[in-house]
Motif scaffolding. Sequence first.
Motif, PDB file in Angstrom:
ATOM      1  N   VAL A  43       0.854  -1.186   0.000  1.00 17.17           N
ATOM      2  CA  VAL A  43       0.000   0.000   0.000  1.00 17.17           C
ATOM      3  C   VAL A  43       0.890   1.235   0.000  1.00 17.17           C
ATOM      4  O   VAL A  43       2.099   1.159   0.226  1.00 17.17           O
ATOM      5  N   ILE A  44       0.289   2.377  -0.249  1.00 21.68           N
ATOM      6  CA  ILE A  44       0.996   3.655  -0.124  1.00 21.68           C
ATOM      7  C   ILE A  44       0.776   4.146   1.305  1.00 21.68           C
ATOM      8  O   ILE A  44      -0.359   4.445   1.696  1.00 21.68           O
ATOM      9  N   GLY A  45       1.834   4.183   2.086  1.00 20.40           N
ATOM     10  CA  GLY A  45       1.728   4.649   3.463  1.00 20.40           C
ATOM     11  C   GLY A  45       2.258   6.070   3.603  1.00 20.40           C
ATOM     12  O   GLY A  45       3.157   6.476   2.864  1.00 20.40           O
ATOM     13  N   TYR A  46       1.705   6.820   4.534  1.00 21.01           N
ATOM     14  CA  TYR A  46       2.212   8.180   4.746  1.00 21.01           C
ATOM     15  C   TYR A  46       2.125   8.576   6.216  1.00 21.01           C
ATOM     16  O   TYR A  46       1.306   8.052   6.981  1.00 21.01           O
ATOM     17  N   GLY A  70      12.070  12.720  -4.410  1.00 23.31           N
ATOM     18  CA  GLY A  70      12.922  12.475  -3.250  1.00 23.31           C
ATOM     19  C   GLY A  70      12.174  12.199  -1.963  1.00 23.31           C
ATOM     20  O   GLY A  70      12.787  12.122  -0.891  1.00 23.31           O
ATOM     21  N   LYS A  71      10.850  12.016  -2.041  1.00 24.96           N
ATOM     22  CA  LYS A  71      10.049  11.904  -0.812  1.00 24.96           C
ATOM     23  C   LYS A  71       9.351  10.557  -0.637  1.00 24.96           C
ATOM     24  O   LYS A  71       8.790  10.300   0.430  1.00 24.96           O
ATOM     25  N   VAL A  72       9.351   9.706  -1.668  1.00 25.69           N
ATOM     26  CA  VAL A  72       8.643   8.418  -1.588  1.00 25.69           C
ATOM     27  C   VAL A  72       9.670   7.306  -1.461  1.00 25.69           C
ATOM     28  O   VAL A  72      10.300   6.900  -2.431  1.00 25.69           O
ATOM     29  N   ILE A  73       9.832   6.791  -0.262  1.00 25.29           N
ATOM     30  CA  ILE A  73      10.827   5.763  -0.007  1.00 25.29           C
ATOM     31  C   ILE A  73      10.260   4.379  -0.348  1.00 25.29           C
ATOM     32  O   ILE A  73       9.059   4.127  -0.176  1.00 25.29           O
ATOM     33  N   THR A  74      11.121   3.511  -0.825  1.00 26.33           N
ATOM     34  CA  THR A  74      10.689   2.150  -1.149  1.00 26.33           C
ATOM     35  C   THR A  74      11.861   1.194  -0.975  1.00 26.33           C
ATOM     36  O   THR A  74      12.986   1.602  -0.675  1.00 26.33           O
ATOM     37  N   LYS A  75      11.599  -0.083  -1.150  1.00 26.23           N
ATOM     38  CA  LYS A  75      12.629  -1.101  -0.976  1.00 26.23           C
ATOM     39  C   LYS A  75      13.649  -1.065  -2.112  1.00 26.23           C
ATOM     40  O   LYS A  75      13.298  -0.830  -3.266  1.00 26.23           O
ATOM     41  N   LEU A  76      14.895  -1.336  -1.747  1.00 24.59           N
ATOM     42  CA  LEU A  76      15.962  -1.440  -2.735  1.00 24.59           C
ATOM     43  C   LEU A  76      15.670  -2.586  -3.705  1.00 24.59           C
ATOM     44  O   LEU A  76      15.917  -2.477  -4.905  1.00 24.59           O
ATOM     45  N   LYS A  77      15.123  -3.673  -3.191  1.00 21.08           N
ATOM     46  CA  LYS A  77      14.678  -4.785  -4.030  1.00 21.08           C
ATOM     47  C   LYS A  77      13.224  -4.513  -4.395  1.00 21.08           C
ATOM     48  O   LYS A  77      12.325  -4.744  -3.588  1.00 21.08           O
ATOM     49  N   PRO A  78      12.960  -4.032  -5.593  1.00 21.23           N
ATOM     50  CA  PRO A  78      11.635  -3.487  -5.924  1.00 21.23           C
ATOM     51  C   PRO A  78      10.584  -4.535  -6.303  1.00 21.23           C
ATOM     52  O   PRO A  78       9.985  -4.500  -7.369  1.00 21.23           O
ATOM     53  N   ILE A 127       6.237   3.163   0.068  1.00 26.26           N
ATOM     54  CA  ILE A 127       5.506   1.979  -0.405  1.00 26.26           C
ATOM     55  C   ILE A 127       5.768   0.885   0.617  1.00 26.26           C
ATOM     56  O   ILE A 127       6.903   0.403   0.756  1.00 26.26           O
ATOM     57  N   VAL A 128       4.736   0.512   1.370  1.00 23.62           N
ATOM     58  CA  VAL A 128       4.915  -0.341   2.544  1.00 23.62           C
ATOM     59  C   VAL A 128       3.990  -1.548   2.494  1.00 23.62           C
ATOM     60  O   VAL A 128       3.015  -1.576   1.735  1.00 23.62           O
ATOM     61  N   TYR A 129       4.311  -2.522   3.338  1.00 23.81           N
ATOM     62  CA  TYR A 129       3.429  -3.679   3.478  1.00 23.81           C
ATOM     63  C   TYR A 129       2.161  -3.279   4.223  1.00 23.81           C
ATOM     64  O   TYR A 129       2.204  -2.582   5.238  1.00 23.81           O
TER      65      TYR A 129
END
Length: 239
Positions: A43-46, A70-78, A127-129
Amino acid sequence: LPNLEAVPGLLTKWDHIADGFKIAKESLDKNRKAYANESRLYVIGYNTNLVKTQEAPKAWKDLLDPKWKGKVITKLKPNVFLYFLPLWGPEKTMQFVRDFAKNKPPLEKSGSTVLQMVVAGEHPVGIVYYHQALEMKKQGAPMEYILAEPVPMSLSSLVIAGQAPHPNAAKLWVGWELSKVGQESIWRHYWSSLPFPEVGAGPFLADMKGRQISLLGPEEEVKFNTDDLLERYYKILKQ
């Protein structure tokens, strides 16, 4: 699961009914050698201290807006982008990854770290679980999430090795984990389970009702050669 017959004896075909186990039909693969035990989705978390509800991204395409550079963090393994493949196909998904990369998203090694940094206010959006976002909300953290559609979902499966030293113990574990009691235990402790109607995952079922889901299962992973695509996504995001 695909190609389960390619290596004879690799996995055990289990007649769970004969052994007295009741397993929901939704979890069985057609070969009866693999048993889906969990569903995971992104989901998109904020952070609610940093982003007002009316200003939060509501759809995946909103993450492409330059205001989120530069504001939406996500996993290095996409992995998340692989989950779009069943509905979007490889070309549309690849274009989305390229467009998303233009906003220079911060990258972290694990999904847990991504969530922690959003909760801590290091980054406003991530982008989070889904299950981790739920847990943070439960604990009173400044966390909210958007179930953007299509909702990207994956399945985890259990298998029993053909030469398992203790096959009956393995069957007992599979039978328990896929029972009503087992699934409810997974939901209580991890906020993750299969959406069986008889399982008390009320928030999950309520959130998912009527939504478009893009489900990436083992057959889709083979079809789209996801290992190769994951490497390509990674290189694009790292540029």
